[in-house]
Design an enzyme around this catalytic site. Structure first.
Site, PDB file in Angstrom:
ATOM      1  N   GLU A  98      -1.179   2.101  -1.772  1.00  0.00           N
ATOM      2  CA  GLU A  98      -1.249   3.537  -1.437  1.00  0.00           C
ATOM      3  C   GLU A  98      -2.498   4.176  -2.057  1.00  0.00           C
ATOM      4  O   GLU A  98      -3.046   5.128  -1.501  1.00  0.00           O
ATOM      5  CB  GLU A  98       0.049   4.227  -1.884  1.00  0.00           C
ATOM      6  CG  GLU A  98       1.197   3.857  -0.942  1.00  0.00           C
ATOM      7  CD  GLU A  98       2.559   3.727  -1.598  1.00  0.00           C
ATOM      8  OE1 GLU A  98       2.760   4.279  -2.696  1.00  0.00           O
ATOM      9  OE2 GLU A  98       3.431   3.056  -0.999  1.00  0.00           O
ATOM     10  N   HIS A 130      -2.695  -0.144  -6.336  1.00  0.00           N
ATOM     11  CA  HIS A 130      -1.584  -0.099  -5.380  1.00  0.00           C
ATOM     12  C   HIS A 130      -2.130   0.207  -3.984  1.00  0.00           C
ATOM     13  O   HIS A 130      -3.087   0.963  -3.838  1.00  0.00           O
ATOM     14  CB  HIS A 130      -0.570   0.968  -5.809  1.00  0.00           C
ATOM     15  CG  HIS A 130       0.714   0.861  -5.037  1.00  0.00           C
ATOM     16  ND1 HIS A 130       0.850   1.386  -3.774  1.00  0.00           N
ATOM     17  CD2 HIS A 130       1.881   0.259  -5.336  1.00  0.00           C
ATOM     18  CE1 HIS A 130       2.073   1.109  -3.341  1.00  0.00           C
ATOM     19  NE2 HIS A 130       2.723   0.430  -4.263  1.00  0.00           N
ATOM     20  N   ASN A 163       8.609   1.208  -9.476  1.00  0.00           N
ATOM     21  CA  ASN A 163       7.541   2.180  -9.230  1.00  0.00           C
ATOM     22  C   ASN A 163       8.181   3.373  -8.518  1.00  0.00           C
ATOM     23  O   ASN A 163       8.546   3.269  -7.348  1.00  0.00           O
ATOM     24  CB  ASN A 163       6.461   1.514  -8.363  1.00  0.00           C
ATOM     25  CG  ASN A 163       5.398   2.499  -7.894  1.00  0.00           C
ATOM     26  OD1 ASN A 163       5.352   3.643  -8.346  1.00  0.00           O
ATOM     27  ND2 ASN A 163       4.539   2.048  -6.991  1.00  0.00           N
ATOM     28  N   GLU A 202       1.794  -7.322  -2.744  1.00  0.00           N
ATOM     29  CA  GLU A 202       2.536  -6.357  -1.937  1.00  0.00           C
ATOM     30  C   GLU A 202       1.910  -6.288  -0.543  1.00  0.00           C
ATOM     31  O   GLU A 202       0.932  -5.551  -0.342  1.00  0.00           O
ATOM     32  CB  GLU A 202       2.496  -4.972  -2.587  1.00  0.00           C
ATOM     33  CG  GLU A 202       3.099  -4.930  -3.971  1.00  0.00           C
ATOM     34  CD  GLU A 202       3.610  -3.540  -4.339  1.00  0.00           C
ATOM     35  OE1 GLU A 202       4.752  -3.447  -4.784  1.00  0.00           O
ATOM     36  OE2 GLU A 202       2.872  -2.550  -4.159  1.00  0.00           O
ATOM     37  N   SER A 257       9.866  -3.703  -0.004  1.00  0.00           N
ATOM     38  CA  SER A 257      11.261  -3.678   0.460  1.00  0.00           C
ATOM     39  C   SER A 257      12.170  -4.664  -0.271  1.00  0.00           C
ATOM     40  O   SER A 257      13.042  -5.294   0.336  1.00  0.00           O
ATOM     41  CB  SER A 257      11.327  -3.894   1.973  1.00  0.00           C
ATOM     42  OG  SER A 257      10.615  -2.851   2.647  1.00  0.00           O
ATOM     43  N   LYS A 286       6.910   6.124  -7.660  1.00  0.00           N
ATOM     44  CA  LYS A 286       5.989   6.845  -6.755  1.00  0.00           C
ATOM     45  C   LYS A 286       6.093   8.367  -6.972  1.00  0.00           C
ATOM     46  O   LYS A 286       6.307   8.805  -8.089  1.00  0.00           O
ATOM     47  CB  LYS A 286       6.248   6.417  -5.303  1.00  0.00           C
ATOM     48  CG  LYS A 286       6.174   4.880  -5.148  1.00  0.00           C
ATOM     49  CD  LYS A 286       6.075   4.411  -3.736  1.00  0.00           C
ATOM     50  CE  LYS A 286       5.986   2.884  -3.719  1.00  0.00           C
ATOM     51  NZ  LYS A 286       5.810   2.329  -2.391  1.00  0.00           N
ATOM     52  N   GLY A 342       7.950  -0.018   2.002  1.00  0.00           N
ATOM     53  CA  GLY A 342       8.687   1.148   2.487  1.00  0.00           C
ATOM     54  C   GLY A 342       9.087   1.052   3.953  1.00  0.00           C
ATOM     55  O   GLY A 342       9.519   2.025   4.556  1.00  0.00           O
TER      56      GLY A 342
END
Ligand code: 13P
Length: 249
Positions: free
Chosen positions: A96, A94, A9, A166, A212, A11, A172
């Site tokens: 985010e 996701h 991904n 996730e 990660s 992003k 991240g």
């Protein structure tokens, strides 16, 4: 033999020339990789990357899509447009999107059903925040995200659905869930899917871990029983880190 699903991904990174360069490197270096592979560049680079990976063993993914086929939806991208470009897989829900852009389970569910209706594969992301984990509500959160994300999705569609676990606190941040932690949440996801769809479908469900993932920790994660792949963010932005992840065995 189990075939893992390794997805990148990208992003909100990569201009078109940068995306084309990375896709070209991956196409060459992963040509002999036997796992299922996907890369999801930003929307602006999808068309160019599609030309690069055409005919290769890498599927084209998109990072999101709008909840309608067409209409007055300023700023949205339609499933029809993505299909037109050659997108085969859509990442939905996701963290985010959920946490920064306020996407609800109901909105994500609308998108999941729309993508599946158009014969696209879906990666449905689920995961708890650190606060939710510490409050002991991890399982409630994951159960809700799975059950509500899949409302109205028929069992016959489940082969086109991948779940990505996730944990929000691992994205991240450099903090990875331990392989044991990941395995136990994946096992829980499988139990929820078994309740919803029966044990055969749950057994065959592909569950990726994301958060990660790096060349150094991929083997320990992938060798856990309930881990069937990885959804990779930061480490998917360079061939030197994504290639060893995809070729972890
Ligand atoms: P990182 O690998 O950068 O933690 O991101 C994970 C992720 O969000 C993939 O979708």
């Amino acid at each position: 033999m189990k075939r893992y699903f390794i997805a990148g991904n990208w992003k909100m990174y990569k201009t078109i020339p940068e995306a084309v360069e990375l896709a070209s490197e991956l196409k060459k270096e992963l040509a002999d990789c036997k796992e299922k592979l996907m890369i999801a560049p930003p929307f602006t680079a999808l068309h160019s990357v599609a030309q690069v990976i055409k005919g290769s063993n890498i599927l084209l993914g998109a990072q999101n899509m709008g909840p309608e086929e067409s209409g007055a939806h300023t700023g949205e991208i339609s499933v029809l447009m993505l299909k037109d470009i050659g997108v085969r897989v859509i990442i939905l829900g996701h963290s985010e999107r959920r946490h920064t852009y306020g996407e609800s389970d109901a909105l994500i569910n609308t998108k999941v059903r729309l993508a599946l209706k158009h014969d696209l594969e879906v990666i449905l992301c689920v995961g708890e925040t650190l606060e939710e984990r510490e409050q002991g509500v991890l399982e409630n959160v994951i159960r809700r995200q799975l059950a509500e994300g899949l409302i109205g999705v028929d069992a016959s569609m489940l082969p086109n659905v991948t779940i990505a676990y996730e944990p929000v606190w691992a994205i991240g941040t450099g903090k990875t869930a331990t392989p044991e932690d990941a395995d136990s949440v994946h096992a829980f996801c499988r139990r929820v899917i078994a309740e919803l769809y029966g044990s055969d479908i749950a057994k065959n469900l592909v569950i990726q871990y994301g958060g990660s993932v790096k060349p150094e920790n991929v083997v320990a994660l992938m060798t856990k029983k309930n881990v069937d792949g990885a959804l990779v963010g930061g480490a998917s932005l360079k061939a030197e880190s994504f290639v060893p992840i995809a070729k972890f065995r």
